[in-house]
Design an enzyme around this catalytic site. Structure first.
Site, short mmCIF file in Angstrom:
data_model
loop_
_atom_site.label_atom_id
_atom_site.label_comp_id
_atom_site.label_asym_id
_atom_site.label_seq_id
_atom_site.Cartn_x
_atom_site.Cartn_y
_atom_site.Cartn_z
N GLY A 114 -0.83 0.85 15.42
CA GLY A 114 -0.15 0.87 14.13
C GLY A 114 0.55 2.20 13.86
N TYR A 115 1.12 2.31 12.68
CA TYR A 115 1.95 3.47 12.34
C TYR A 115 1.16 4.78 12.42
CZ TYR A 115 4.72 6.55 9.25
OH TYR A 115 5.40 7.60 8.71
N ASP A 167 -9.51 -9.03 17.60
CA ASP A 167 -9.80 -8.78 16.20
C ASP A 167 -11.23 -8.26 16.08
OD1 ASP A 167 -10.50 -9.08 13.43
OD2 ASP A 167 -8.89 -10.57 13.22
N LEU A 168 -11.39 -7.12 15.45
CA LEU A 168 -12.72 -6.51 15.34
C LEU A 168 -13.71 -7.37 14.55
CD1 LEU A 168 -11.77 -2.79 14.80
CD2 LEU A 168 -13.25 -3.65 16.62
N SER A 199 -7.79 5.96 1.27
CA SER A 199 -6.51 5.98 0.57
C SER A 199 -6.65 6.62 -0.81
CB SER A 199 -6.01 4.54 0.42
OG SER A 199 -4.95 4.46 -0.51
N ALA A 200 -5.55 7.17 -1.28
CA ALA A 200 -5.52 7.69 -2.65
C ALA A 200 -5.67 6.59 -3.68
CB ALA A 200 -4.21 8.45 -2.90
N THR A 201 -5.52 5.33 -3.27
CA THR A 201 -5.70 4.23 -4.22
C THR A 201 -7.11 4.22 -4.80
OG1 THR A 201 -6.30 2.70 -2.44
CG2 THR A 201 -4.00 2.73 -3.12
N TYR A 249 -6.39 -4.50 -2.47
CA TYR A 249 -6.34 -3.55 -1.36
C TYR A 249 -7.12 -2.28 -1.70
CZ TYR A 249 -4.64 0.39 1.36
OH TYR A 249 -4.59 1.54 2.10
N LYS A 288 -10.85 -0.47 -0.15
CA LYS A 288 -11.10 0.92 0.27
C LYS A 288 -12.29 1.51 -0.51
CE LYS A 288 -7.81 1.37 3.32
NZ LYS A 288 -8.14 1.48 4.76
N PHE A 321 -2.43 10.18 0.97
CA PHE A 321 -1.50 9.92 -0.12
C PHE A 321 -0.34 9.08 0.44
CE2 PHE A 321 -4.58 12.23 -2.21
CZ PHE A 321 -4.38 12.07 -3.57
N ARG A 324 7.82 -1.53 -11.95
CA ARG A 324 7.00 -2.49 -11.20
C ARG A 324 5.59 -2.47 -11.77
NH1 ARG A 324 7.32 -1.36 -4.92
NH2 ARG A 324 6.41 0.59 -5.70
#
Length: 338
Positions: free
Chosen positions: A10-11, A58-59, A124-126, A147, A151, A176, A291
């Protein structure tokens, strides 16, 4: 160390693989390629000059995960694998909970069964919910979408595991807004469908895949009215993972939490204009309604990571845009399918 990188195609995972190898580690990638292309691995091998072993599954498959740990000698895990689109998580909450929690259950069970005690987790910052301005790691966690809740839940699960098994050494890394690409321009962010994040959307406008950028609201309580975010170069983010892994080898703390960000906010229009500098021309945009769920300002307080990891984000917004544009202009349609 020999490091299992879940979601390593992934990225963020792919950029981290490069830096792990540069730091002298061996890497094993596990990826089901639900949100990544196999061609990424070929490009990683070209950049690193190394053959990279990859297991494509797939894990959540407990038997295959167990088989992997039973047959490979591993010292640590960096866990990136998971669904990550906020909007999609609202539409498909069950899929997000099942996938993101399920991969973590399967992975951590296998780690404990086979004595692999070091885990760096992609958070994640979320997890700061709506309270993301100058966020410090001791701030209470919450979320505004499924999502984000995955986390929050995964962090709590890992804290509980650390209490139950004090031999574990776990790092929770709260990102972030990762942007940019490898300086070679051969690997970068290749979102499926319409990009959810600002930088890849701007890049697709610049390369002609999108007509114009939509700016969601210009009436926030920010300097120019547009949303402010903490953008961090993916290369700096990858370096943070390598630093966290090194720290786990020398800490007595079962669990540690670090923000990875620059500590500086950049507005939507500031980022757009920085990208225009990279491209050398103006890019079309229009302001539309806000949004739902967006907050005005989000940026990190990264001082703990600086103090404890000796890590600091080094690359500027102009660096991020220049590298993103190099990747996008060399790969206008993203990675090839084969």
């Amino acid at each position: 160390m020999r490091v299992l990188v879940s979601g390593g195609a992934g990225y963020i995972g792919s950029h981290t693989v490069i830096q792990l190898i540069a730091a002298g580690h061996d890497v094993l990638i596990v990826d089901n390629f639900a949100n990544a292309k196999p061609t990424v691995v070929n490009r990683l091998e070209a950049i690193t000059g190394r053959h990279l072993p990859v297991q494509a599954f797939d894990l959540r498959d407990v038997d295959k995960t167990e088989h992997l740990f039973a047959h490979e000698q591993l010292d640590a895990v960096i866990h990136f694998a998971g669904f990550k689109a906020v909007g999609e998580s609202v539409e498909k909450p069950l899929e997000y909970y099942e996938n993101n929690l399920g991969t973590t259950f399967s992975l951590v069970r296998a780690m404990r069964r086979h004595g692999v005690a070091k885990l760096v987790f992609s958070s994640s910052a979320t997890v700061y919910g709506t309270d993301q301005e100058s966020a410090t790691e001791d701030r209470p966690t919450s979320a505004t979408n499924p999502y984000g809740w995955t986390k929050v839940m995964q962090e709590q699960i890992l804290r509980d595991v650390a209490v139950a098994d004090p031999t574990m050494r776990i790092a929770l890394l709260r990102y972030f807004n990762p942007v940019g690409a490898h300086e070679s321009g051969t690997i970068g962010e290749d979102p499926t469908g319409i990009p959810n994040n600002l930088m890849p959307f701007i890049a697709q406008v610049a390369v002609g895949r999108r007509e114009k950028l939509r700016v969601f609201g210009d009436d926030y309580d920010t300097p120019d009215g547009t949303g402010v975010r903490d953008y961090i170069h993916v290369e700096d983010l990858a370096a943070g993972h390598v630093a966290a892994l090194a720290r786990l080898a020398r800490t007595d703390d079962p669990i540690s939490t670090w923000n990875l960000g620059t500590g500086t906010g950049t507005s939507v229009l500031e980022l757009l204009h920085a990208f225009e500098r990279a491209v050398g021309r103006e890019l079309p945009y229009e302001v539309v309604e806000r949004r739902a769920g967006d907050i005005a300002t989000s940026y990190a307080d990264p001082s703990r990571a600086q103090a404890e990891l000796g890590w600091v984000a080094k690359k500027s917004i102009d660096d991020m845009c220049a590298d993103q544009w190099r990747w996008q202009s060399q790969n206008p349609e993203g990675y090839p399918d084969a």
